[in-house]
Scaffold this active site. Structure first.
Site, mmCIF file in Angstrom:
data_model
loop_
_atom_site.group_PDB
_atom_site.id
_atom_site.type_symbol
_atom_site.label_atom_id
_atom_site.label_comp_id
_atom_site.label_asym_id
_atom_site.label_seq_id
_atom_site.Cartn_x
_atom_site.Cartn_y
_atom_site.Cartn_z
ATOM 1 C CD GLU A 1 -3.085 -1.859 0.075
ATOM 2 O OE1 GLU A 1 -3.000 -0.716 -1.387
ATOM 3 O OE2 GLU A 1 -3.142 -2.405 -0.424
ATOM 4 C CG HIS B 1 -0.781 0.909 -4.573
ATOM 5 N ND1 HIS B 1 -0.687 1.109 -6.075
ATOM 6 C CD2 HIS B 1 -1.231 -0.445 -3.976
ATOM 7 C CE1 HIS B 1 -1.163 -0.494 -6.407
ATOM 8 N NE2 HIS B 1 -1.171 -1.130 -5.214
ATOM 9 C CD GLU C 1 -3.138 -3.005 -7.867
ATOM 10 O OE1 GLU C 1 -2.457 -3.552 -6.444
ATOM 11 O OE2 GLU C 1 -3.855 -1.774 -7.003
HETATM 12 C C1 7MF Z 1 -0.256 -7.090 -1.629
HETATM 13 O O1 7MF Z 1 -4.131 -3.583 -4.390
HETATM 14 C C2 7MF Z 1 -1.077 -7.974 -2.625
HETATM 15 C C3 7MF Z 1 -2.591 -7.498 -3.076
HETATM 16 C C4 7MF Z 1 -7.147 -3.505 -4.020
HETATM 17 C C5 7MF Z 1 -7.850 -4.239 -3.347
HETATM 18 C C6 7MF Z 1 -4.839 -4.025 -2.263
HETATM 19 O O2 7MF Z 1 -4.418 -2.469 -2.570
HETATM 20 C C7 7MF Z 1 -4.575 -3.066 -3.047
HETATM 21 C C8 7MF Z 1 -6.481 -2.430 -3.778
HETATM 22 C C9 7MF Z 1 -7.490 -6.848 -3.621
HETATM 23 C C10 7MF Z 1 -6.480 -7.605 -3.882
HETATM 24 C C11 7MF Z 1 -5.117 -8.003 -3.718
HETATM 25 C C12 7MF Z 1 -4.870 -6.644 -2.574
HETATM 26 C C13 7MF Z 1 -5.240 -5.295 -3.092
HETATM 27 C C14 7MF Z 1 -6.920 -5.674 -3.246
HETATM 28 C C15 7MF Z 1 -3.352 -6.860 -2.452
HETATM 29 C C16 7MF Z 1 -2.796 -6.474 -1.627
HETATM 30 C C17 7MF Z 1 -1.908 -6.938 -0.798
HETATM 31 N N1 7MF Z 1 -6.053 -1.658 -4.220
HETATM 32 BR BR1 7MF Z 1 -8.806 -6.593 -4.627
HETATM 33 ZN ZN ZN Z 2 -2.310 -2.495 -4.696
#
Ligand code: 7MF
Ligand code: ZN
Length: 880
Positions: A304, A307, A326
């Protein structure tokens, strides 16, 4: 609720937005019976859009519109239209201010999209299209605006009021209410908007950036969780430092906030300056979190945080580009985890997930490219393909360019596109421009779905000392995609001599220096690579580090696999050889009679692993995990789940019986001493010790039972306590396992995250998770339908991790799942759609299974008022 058949959205229909939003002024009046949202948008026509006349169209969902005003004058109801979910205003000027007031009911929002209430607090989830459930807005990521947000609420019930950016004003209002105003200086798409209001405690920390700026770190949790924040805050600081050192990325705001929320559809969300986490992905203490949970929290906090650059500063043009943020961010968080612990172990974990679950997705009816060409419901596209395969694609670019040029490429990408909403193609172009490499064929990785299959054959010529390796690639057809082109695949390899040493690699006509590992670049459908000066017939170590997300087919003998298992200089391939050997041995027992002999060299190989204390114990712990049922099923055509389950159980029983003394010795060797710590050595020790315990209890060893009971009672940490509980639960000691389950619940009934573990241990075990017991668990007072974690820990664990029960011969598991999906579809369609996934690959299974799975899907299909989310998954699964 949906009234017509869901529409498909196509990438080829992308058009730039007709209107841009420069600024958003929001005022939230939060009450128990609802919330009023005042929004003032500064709008202007987009000069890049050809449309100079078109009406303004704003997205909305489940909103009650109270008023609309244009440049300060109320619009009469005839001047706009909002009969659909969209608000349409024709005849607007080129630049104007639009004021919209909406009324929403967060307390009744069970979908957990937009603004909702969880454990008495208000919170939001806007990605991907949740902002339209709050107010009318062009809800698309290429509309970036500066946000100012004023929150008003009762001071006693909601002392903490948070949004993105910096708090610029606060004060008291009448009737015991107060307000706080937040301003975010960075333009952002509305999916990154967040609001939190509640009675939360604040944990503070700070971080000094590389350029010397002091950042306020604040974590907000319910008072009972105050002692579970330290680990996440430390992980955050490690992430911030790492992103500076490895990517040159510094944090940009003065405040960084983390909030923990119990009811959350996903793991976490990267809202600008205000990350919101599912409680289970951020709260931890030695007593309540396992080593695995600590590891996961560190990775998710990092994800997070990362990002902020890969996603927020540079965002996606449209949701087809989701993997831009992602895939890249998963790649970044896995590099980070690698650097924090053991790279080999991290690689093994990533590849296990990829090969078990992503390969399955890529071979099923929901298969889609890393950059999809169409979707019905974008929430269904937060998939393993977008995340994990997307990360593999970025990783391959890293492999092809090397660390230095990759960094040059990422610098160029961030610099060139800062503040923009861009495409995966822009990302690849930046990598090309910085490195001078041509990635045009490589781009197919984004466009073609399906897992490439590499058929490898070899030939050694004694006389000329040449070794020839022929590699053919084939990419299977996937829905809507036939006859694919060959892709550009980095293929790392080494050759081992008979003593297990790496041989020097001299590629014919290849030039370059002579090394013991090479990355071949596959570009054609079939290619032969010739190595000269190869002194003896080598054992090839193929696709080292899993350098590409592909299936490798090569006729390994068991001797070769055992040889690689103990000699390969690549730790990943040592593990992989062990997995392949186990898969081969288990596979040979599938459907065989009970008398069939089990390859004796498997136990020998494991004994060697267990006894050799010089080996990296973290790697040994991984090698001791037999391939999962899910992976075995994935590797099998027309699998019969029950026979695969029995074959695997037989091998486990055989190994535990053969290795009993060694397992007890390993258990003793890794017995806890001294204070609990999270160093890789300590984590590996606990993992190995708990695996030994699990194996011994699998054969109902009474000495091990005593050890497990003692460990369960005396453990000073959750890893060992849960390890002992799981081992007891999976044993035949009925009384002991019931006792342990009861004691565990008594001790931790006040902690939702631990109760989730307790549910999941039972739901995923064949001994405590048959259908009758699952239904029983769902009547337990701690089970809550409105909490996604509880649903996942019981229903999700049953269907995803208890395959022998779920795939019961009478189809009862499938009908049960269909029933639960229908029930959840009305309250939380995102969670319902995700639960369908174990049924989607019905065509793959042996007909006795597949036909009943198909019926269960039809049962869901026929439900009235099906959500778009579930509709898409079910219809694509049933499509001919
Ligand atoms: C690590 O991607 C890897 C994947 C969307 C919600 C978190 O930050 C995110 C959000 C989903 C599925 C997997 C993850 C996330 C989401 C995630 C979290 C941590 N933008 Br749906
Ligand atoms: Zn993410």
């Amino acid at each position: 609720m949906r009234t017509s058949q869901p529409q498909t959205i196509f990438l080829k229909d992308y058009r730039v937005p007709t209107f841009l939003v420069d600024h958003v002024d929001l005022r939230f009046e939060l009450f128990e019976e609802g919330a009023r949202v005042h929004s003032v948008l500064s709008l202007r026509r987009n000069p890049d859009s050809g449309d100079s006349q078109g009406a303004l169209e704003l997205d909305g969902d489940s909103l009650k519109l109270e008023s609309v005003a244009l440049d300060g004058s109320d619009l009469a109801p005839g001047k706009y239209d909002h009969r659909g979910e969209t608000l349409v205003i024709p005849g607007v000027p080129d630049a104007f201010e639009l004021t919209v007031v909406t009324w929403i009911e967060p307390q009744n929002n069970t979908r957990l999209e937009g603004l909702y209430k969880s454990s008495g607090m208000f919170c939001t989830q806007c990605e991907a299209e949740g902002f339209r459930c709050i107010t009318y807005f062009p809800d698309r990521p290429d509309v970036m605006a500066r946000f100012r947000t004023r929150i008003e609420a009762d001071r006693n019930a909601y002392p903490v009021l948070l949004s993105n950016g910096n708090d610029v004003d606060r004060g008291d209002l009448d009737d015991g209410r107060h307000f706080v105003t937040w301003e975010d200086p960075f333009p952002k798409p509305c999916y990154l908007f967040a609001l939190v209001a509640g009675d939360l405690v604040e944990k503070r920390d700070s971080f000094t950036t590389v350029s010397g700026r002091d950042i306020d770190l604040r974590m907000y949790v319910e008072p009972r969780n105050a002692e579970k924040c330290d680990y996440a805050l430390d992980a955050l600081k490690r992430s911030m430092r790492w992103d500076e050192e490895v990517y040159g990325r510094e944090y940009d705001l003065d405040i960084f906030m983390i909030v923990a929320v119990d009811d959350f559809n996903m793991g976490a969300m990267e809202n600008k300056g205000l990350n919101i986490f599912n409680s289970s992905c951020v709260l931890a203490s030695q007593d309540t979190a396992t080593d695995l949970a600590f590891q996961r929290i560190e990775a998710i906090v990092a994800h997070e945080y990362f990002h902020n650059w890969s996603g927020n500063r540079v965002t996606c043009r449209d949701w087809f580009q989701l993997s831009l943020k992602e895939g890249f961010t998963v790649f970044r968080d896995s590099q980070f985890s690698s650097d924090m612990g053991s790279p080999t172990v991290k690689r093994i974990e990533d590849v296990t997930l990829l090969r078990t679950a992503q390969f399955a997705e890529d071979g099923g009816p929901m298969a889609h490219p890393v950059r999809p060409a169409s979707y019905m419901e974008i929430s269904n596209f937060y998939t393993l393909t977008i995340y994990e395969k997307g990360a593999e694609v970025v990783r391959m670019i890293h492999t092809l360019l090397g660390a230095e040029l990759f960094r040059k490429g990422s610098d160029l990408y961030f610099q060139r596109h800062d503040g923009q909403a861009v495409t995966t193609d822009d990302f690849v172009t930046a990598m090309e421009d910085a490195s001078g490499r041509d990635l045009s064929q490589f781009r197919l990785w984004y466009e073609q779905a399906g897992t490439p299959v590499l058929n490898v054959s070899d030939q050694y010529d004694e006389a000329s000392k040449t070794y020839r390796l022929t590699i053919e690639q084939r990419i299977p057809d996937t829905p809507g995609q036939q006859g694919k082109k060959p892709q550009h695949i980095p293929f790392a390899l080494g050759l081992l001599d008979s003593s297990g040493q790496d041989m020097p690699l001299e590629l014919a006509g290849g030039g370059g220096e002579i090394t013991t590992e090479k990355v071949l670049e596959l570009t054609g459908a079939s290619q032969t690579f010739e190595f000269n000066g190869v002194a003896e017939r080598p054992v090839p170590s193929l696709l080292r580090h899993f350098s590409a997300p592909v299936r490798v087919v090569y006729p390994w003998t068991r001797e070769q696999l055992m040889f690689l298992m103990s000699h390969d200089s690549d730790g990943f391939n040592r593990w992989d050889a062990g997995q392949r050997l186990a898969v081969d041995v288990i596979g040979s027992l599938v459907g065989a009679d009970e008398q069939a002999v089990i390859e004796p060299r498997l136990a020998q190989a494991y004994r060697q692993l267990l006894c050799d204390e010089s080996l990296d114990q973290a790697l040994v712990a991984k090698m001791m995990q037999l391939p999962s049922e899910a992976y075995l099923i994935e590797l099998t055509d027309s699998p019969d789940v029950q026979t695969i389950h029995r074959a695997r159980e037989r091998v486990l029983t055989h190994l535990a019986t053969e290795l009993r003394e060694d397992l007890l010795e390993v258990y003793r060797r890794h017995s806890a001493e001294g204070a609990y710590g999270l160093s890789p050595t300590e984590v590996a020790g606990r993992s190995l010790r708990n695996t030994a315990l699990a194996w011994l209890l699998h054969i109902n060893d009474s000495q091990a039972r005593d050890l497990a009971q003692a460990q369960f009672a005396d453990a000073d940490n959750m890893t060992d306590r849960l390890g002992a509980l799981r081992a007891l639960v999976n044993s035949g000691f009925v009384q002991e396992r019931e006792q342990a389950l009861d004691a565990f619940y008594q001790q931790f009934s006040g902690d939702p995250q631990v109760v989730e573990q307790w549910f999941s241990v039972q739901a995923s075990s064949p001994t405590t998770g048959d259908l009758e017991q699952i239904r029983q668990l769902m009547t337990h007072p701690a089970f809550e339908w409105k909490n996604p974690n509880k649903v996942r820990s019981v229903i999700g664990a049953f269907a995803g991790a208890n395959l022998a029960s779920f795939h019961a011969a009478d189809g009862s598991g499938y009908r049960f799942l269909a029933e639960q999906v229908c029930r959840l579809d009305d309250s939380n369609p995102q969670i319902a759609a995700r639960l369908v996934s174990p049924l989607t690959r019905w065509r793959k299974f042996a007909p006795a299974y597949g036909e009943q799975m198909q019926k269960a899907l039809e049962q869901i299909r026929d439900k009235k008022g099906l959500s778009r989310d579930v509709y898409e998954v079910v219809h694509k699964s049933l499509a001919p």
